[in-house]
Design a protein around this motif. Structure first.
Motif, mmCIF file in Angstrom:
data_model
loop_
_atom_site.group_PDB
_atom_site.id
_atom_site.type_symbol
_atom_site.label_atom_id
_atom_site.label_comp_id
_atom_site.label_asym_id
_atom_site.label_seq_id
_atom_site.Cartn_x
_atom_site.Cartn_y
_atom_site.Cartn_z
ATOM 1 N N GLU A 1 97.009 43.134 132.220
ATOM 2 C CA GLU A 1 97.209 42.101 131.207
ATOM 3 C C GLU A 1 98.263 42.539 130.179
ATOM 4 O OE1 GLU A 1 96.010 39.138 131.562
ATOM 5 O OE2 GLU A 1 96.553 38.280 129.619
ATOM 6 N N ARG B 1 95.919 33.595 125.992
ATOM 7 C CA ARG B 1 94.754 34.468 125.949
ATOM 8 C C ARG B 1 93.640 34.030 126.903
ATOM 9 N NH1 ARG B 1 95.488 37.534 120.855
ATOM 10 N NH2 ARG B 1 96.621 36.075 119.533
ATOM 11 N N HIS C 1 86.891 42.003 118.878
ATOM 12 C CA HIS C 1 87.725 41.133 119.711
ATOM 13 C C HIS C 1 87.435 39.659 119.466
ATOM 14 C CE1 HIS C 1 83.830 41.393 121.638
ATOM 15 N NE2 HIS C 1 84.080 40.178 122.091
ATOM 16 N N SER D 1 89.969 43.728 121.955
ATOM 17 C CA SER D 1 91.122 42.840 122.080
ATOM 18 C C SER D 1 92.291 43.641 122.642
ATOM 19 C CB SER D 1 91.496 42.298 120.703
ATOM 20 O OG SER D 1 91.840 43.380 119.855
ATOM 21 N N ASP E 1 96.782 28.578 127.532
ATOM 22 C CA ASP E 1 96.802 29.477 126.401
ATOM 23 C C ASP E 1 96.979 30.884 126.930
ATOM 24 O OD1 ASP E 1 95.669 29.415 123.271
ATOM 25 O OD2 ASP E 1 95.473 31.338 124.283
ATOM 26 N N GLU F 1 95.137 43.627 121.444
ATOM 27 C CA GLU F 1 95.828 44.192 120.280
ATOM 28 C C GLU F 1 95.277 45.586 119.981
ATOM 29 O OE1 GLU F 1 95.024 41.082 120.573
ATOM 30 O OE2 GLU F 1 96.592 39.820 119.713
ATOM 31 N N GLN G 1 95.366 32.675 117.103
ATOM 32 C CA GLN G 1 94.401 33.109 118.104
ATOM 33 C C GLN G 1 94.369 32.163 119.290
ATOM 34 O OE1 GLN G 1 92.191 35.933 118.481
ATOM 35 N NE2 GLN G 1 93.956 36.570 117.280
ATOM 36 N N HIS G 2 94.792 30.947 119.086
ATOM 37 C CA HIS G 2 94.928 30.068 120.240
ATOM 38 C C HIS G 2 96.111 29.146 119.997
ATOM 39 C CE1 HIS G 2 93.571 26.392 118.348
ATOM 40 N NE2 HIS G 2 92.713 27.135 117.701
ATOM 41 N N ARG H 1 101.696 40.571 129.283
ATOM 42 C CA ARG H 1 102.064 40.204 127.913
ATOM 43 C C ARG H 1 103.435 40.779 127.560
ATOM 44 N NH1 ARG H 1 97.191 39.257 124.682
ATOM 45 N NH2 ARG H 1 95.790 38.161 126.096
ATOM 46 N N TYR I 1 104.399 38.311 124.671
ATOM 47 C CA TYR I 1 103.290 37.824 123.855
ATOM 48 C C TYR I 1 102.560 38.998 123.216
ATOM 49 C CZ TYR I 1 103.530 32.944 125.238
ATOM 50 O OH TYR I 1 103.911 31.644 125.388
ATOM 51 N N GLU J 1 92.109 36.874 128.928
ATOM 52 C CA GLU J 1 91.389 37.807 128.053
ATOM 53 C C GLU J 1 90.039 37.221 127.631
ATOM 54 O OE1 GLU J 1 93.514 38.825 124.466
ATOM 55 O OE2 GLU J 1 91.848 40.004 123.673
ATOM 56 N N ARG J 2 90.033 35.945 127.257
ATOM 57 C CA ARG J 2 88.797 35.309 126.800
ATOM 58 C C ARG J 2 87.751 35.251 127.909
ATOM 59 N NH1 ARG J 2 90.062 36.354 122.298
ATOM 60 N NH2 ARG J 2 91.291 34.988 120.978
#
Ligand code: ADP
Ligand code: ZN
Ligand code: ZN
Length: 755
Positions: free
Chosen positions: A648, A596, A347, A384, A594, A386, A752-753, A652, A657, A599-600
């Protein structure tokens, strides 16, 4: 011209892997040949040269050659050999190759992987190859000893206060002269004086040495879960199928042991293993563990000089290693018989390279596995979105490790509401009563603690309370961070720094530092707990060769009670004596602009929490936040991961996203904002026109959140597409964007960002 189109329609086709097998041996000796050579020139994939008879026996696909280009000589890699009639038509007569760099041969499979990557991430093949192979391999140069500076063990007494400060602010590891000058803001002559008086030492040699990190010998009986995971992956290795596995194992569940067990089996079967890790900081401890079991292990990371990497590369090409352990570019190590690819902490955002070629090493690893017909094992405690999505849809096979082996249990977790804390104490303390009490108890029991604050320096803002002046970077639209030890204000984005001052340059009032960084946190902790021994791990203290390893070795040896640090301390560390983990400002990044951000935050908190209680003694995690009820925090602390992923993923999906669909980001930058904006508008209009029927959502162009970086204005556009393949179709259709004078255009596929 910024090329968006795939420029190698002929070379990169459905079965491109086969086309690289065009070996010299296919042609009778003496037959005239032309070589297509990928050189590091943006916008061009390959140029064609004639192979002179004298070089005929040495030129092969993957060889590094020297060729004339205009008035220059360039170096590149042969990607195809063909009879002259198969070469692309050319107006001028072909020129001859000049020479072949001896002993270099990029394996076909690496070229095939890079070719795939160059097409997908839209850069030139030669540019990508240049990033995949150390420069010294191309130049054939031997590693040169580098001059580096280290602090002397005893600081002479006769230093001036300024000199003393410079010496004190140097990090653990030996630094190159350039880094030492940049970090301290000192001139070369000032540093030379420090060497002359014995405060600094100059090291001339730089053998590839690593700091030994003590590791306990491990020969554990695998748990049932571990055994099941090993068997599943091993089956795929034996059957040579390219299944991608997602090993979802809670922190401390023994994922590494699974990797090692598998690696041993693969190697015993005569094949090789690639083990990717996100960052250099993770490698010292892990490297020791891997080497303890697999002696022929290469460690590959950015801490080595290019010459050293070249030496590792050559040894690897000569079949000198069974396992390559390294950061993202280790994926391109010249292994001849890879049998398993492992991506640890899959991730982690540092798998994405943020400069050309902007590839994602995890995603490329999955592609590589398919090309090679070998399984890929992605491991994480906090996968992640994904990968979770791919697991749920059946593209990846999910394996789970839900328990810590032996007596270790997952730590208890508590959140401290800092708003309430401030109300109740009537003071703006950064350290809560709860955390301090727990810290004192931990230290009294002779145990250790890790405290995370994801911000380095003393304080992130310096401003004047009278007139409002704020210390800003001269090159970016960003406040400078005060570094007290170095007595400098630094920009964390472009590296600019200047000597700090105590008074406002406009009104001469006293300046005040606001906000908290790790440097100040360390001081606050020492103040609050007398006699506390601390170590700090952030980019300031771990700079320099092996700096991170040195620091960790000291913490492991019990030289400190507390390790204070940035996100660096969240990753991969395994210290059995750590029973307390504290996090400050846990929700600060939650509202970053952002997609993510949640998630981060979730990943960071869950990962750092996992550093506690990995030995026999139970662990405790205390997280300080302004909004302790925020869903990502709660999920990370209570272990309710599924709830987080469900919510999440739904969000998305709702906003389109990733992992739902594909995402493309285009960033335009330049010194003149009007031009940048005009370019952004023109190119975005072109995209809209071309992609009319593709079901795209185009956001932008807008100024980026980081609108001015390094004297360059930045605008961006985000393109959301129903699928990742749609982004590729869009870029194929666009072909190329017009050239805009003074404006740089960067394509970021799967960004990624989005700052
Ligand atoms: P992860 O990579 O999942 O964070 P590690 O592989 O680092 O976990 O394992 C955590 C700790 O548990 C290590 O100290 C390791 O030696 C130990 N460990 C792993 N597997 C076993 C096992 N089967 N039996 C006993 N201890 C184990
Ligand atoms: Zn002022
Ligand atoms: Zn800056």
């Amino acid at each position: 011209m910024v090329r968006a189109a795939a420029a190698l329609p002929r070379l990169v086709n459905a079965d491109f892997a086969g086309s690289w097998a065009t070996e010299r041996s296919r042609y009778a000796l003496g037959m005239p040949l032309v070589a297509e050579v990928a050189v590091d020139v943006p916008g061009h994939d390959a140029f064609t040269w004639r192979v002179p008879d004298a070089l005929c026996s040495e030129v092969a696909v993957g060889a590094c050659v020297i060729a004339p280009l205009g008035r220059r000589e360039v170096r590149g890699f042969v990607v195809r050999l063909a009879p002259p009639d198969a070469a692309p038509p050319c107006r001028a007569p072909l020129k001859d190759l000049i020479a072949v760099v001896p002993g270099v041969r990029v394996p076909n499979q690496v070229i095939a992987l890079v070719a795939w990557g160059a097409r997908y991430y839209r850069c030139a093949l030669g540019e990508f190859l240049a990033a995949a192979v150390p420069a010294s391999v191309r130049t054939g140069r031997e590693p040169q000893p580098e001059r580096r500076l280290v602090r002397a063990s005893e600081i002479p007494a006769n230093l001036t206060p300024r000199q003393r400060q410079v010496v004190a602010s140097l990090p653990e590891g030996p630094l190159s002269w350039a880094d030492a000058m940049a970090l301290t803001g000192c001139s070369r002559s000032l540093l030379q004086r420090l060497v002359a008086c014995g405060a600094l030492r100059e090291l001339l040699e730089s053998p590839i040495h690593e700091v030994a990190v003590p590791v306990p010998p491990e020969r554990h009986q695998l748990t049932e879960e571990q055994q099941a995971a090993v068997v599943a992956v091993w089956e795929a290795c034996r059957a040579r199928v390219s299944t991608t596995f997602l090993l979802f194992g809670v922190t401390g569940s023994g994922k590494t042991l699974v990797y090692l067990e598998l690696a041993e089996r693969v190697i015993a079967a005569g094949r090789q293993v690639l083990l990717l890790v996100p960052e250099i900081g993770l490698t010292p401890q892990l490297a020791a563990r891997v080497r303890a079991r697999i002696p022929r292990t290469a460690v590959w990371h950015s801490g080595f000089t290019d010459g050293e990497r070249a030496e590792i590369w050559r040894t690897c090409a000569a079949d000198g290693y069974d396992l390559v352990l390294g950061t993202r570019s280790a994926l391109f190590a010249p292994l001849s018989r890879p049998g398993l690819i492992i991506v640890d902490e899959e991730h982690d955002p540092s798998y994405k390279q943020e400069a050309v070629p902007r590839y994602h090493a995890r995603d490329l690893a999955v592609v590589y596995g398919q090309q090679l017909a070998v399984p890929v094992l992605l491991g994480s405690a906090t996968p992640s979105l994904e990968s979770v999505h791919n697991g749920r849809s059946g593209r990846y096979r999910v394996l789970k490790l839900l328990h810590r082996p032996g007596k270790a249990t997952l730590p208890a977790a508590e959140a401290v509401d800092m708003r309430r804390e401030r109300r109740e104490t009537g003071a703006a303390h950064e350290l809560s009563r709860r955390l301090l009490a727990a810290l004192r108890e931990t230290v009294q029991r002779g145990e250790q603690a890790i405290i995370l604050l994801n911000r380095r320096g003393w304080s992130p803002v310096v401003s004047c309370q009278d007139c409002g002046w704020t210390a800003m970077c001269r090159r970016c639209d960003i406040a400078l961070t005060y570094h007290r030890l170095a007595a400098r204000w630094r920009c964390h984005y472009c590296g600019f720094s200047e000597a700090s001052a105590a008074q406002c340059p406009l009104c001469s009032a006293a300046l005040s530092a606001q906000g908290l960084g790790t440097e100040q946190l360390e001081a606050l902790l020492c103040e609050a707990v007398p006699g506390l021994r601390t170590l700090r791990a952030d980019a300031d203290t771990t700079a320099g060769r092996q700096g991170h390893a040195r620091l960790l070795a000291r913490f492991a040896a019990g030289e400190a009670d507390v390790l204070v640090g940035t996100q660096m301390v969240a990753k991969g560390l395994d210290f059995p004596r750590v029973t307390l983990v504290g996090v400050l400002h846990a929700d600060r990044c939650l509202h970053a602009p952002d997609f993510r951000a949640a998630e981060r935050t979730f990943q960071l908190i869950a990962q750092v929490a996992g550093r506690a209680g990995r030995g026999e003694r139970p662990g405790l995690v205390i997280v300080q936040a302004w909004d302790p009820a925020a869903a990502p925090l709660v999920a990370a602390l209570t272990g309710r991961f599924k709830a987080f992923y469900d919510a999440e993923l739904a969000l998305r999906a709702e906003y389109g996203y990733p992992p739902h669909g594909g995402l493309l980001r285009i960033v335009w930058s330049g010194r003149d904002e009007a031009r940048v904006r005009a370019a952004a508008e023109a190119d975005t209009a072109q995209l809209l026109g071309v992609g009319r029927d593709l079901g795209l959502t185009v956001l932008g162009p807008h100024p980026c959140a980081l609108a001015l970086l390094n004297e360059r204005h930045r605008w961006h556009t985000l393109v959301k597409a129903p699928a990742r393949a749609t982004i590729q179709r869009l870029l194929d259709a666009v072909g190329s964007f017009a050239r805009h004078g003074g404006v740089h255009t960067a394509l970021d596929i799967d960004p990624q960002h989005t700052l």
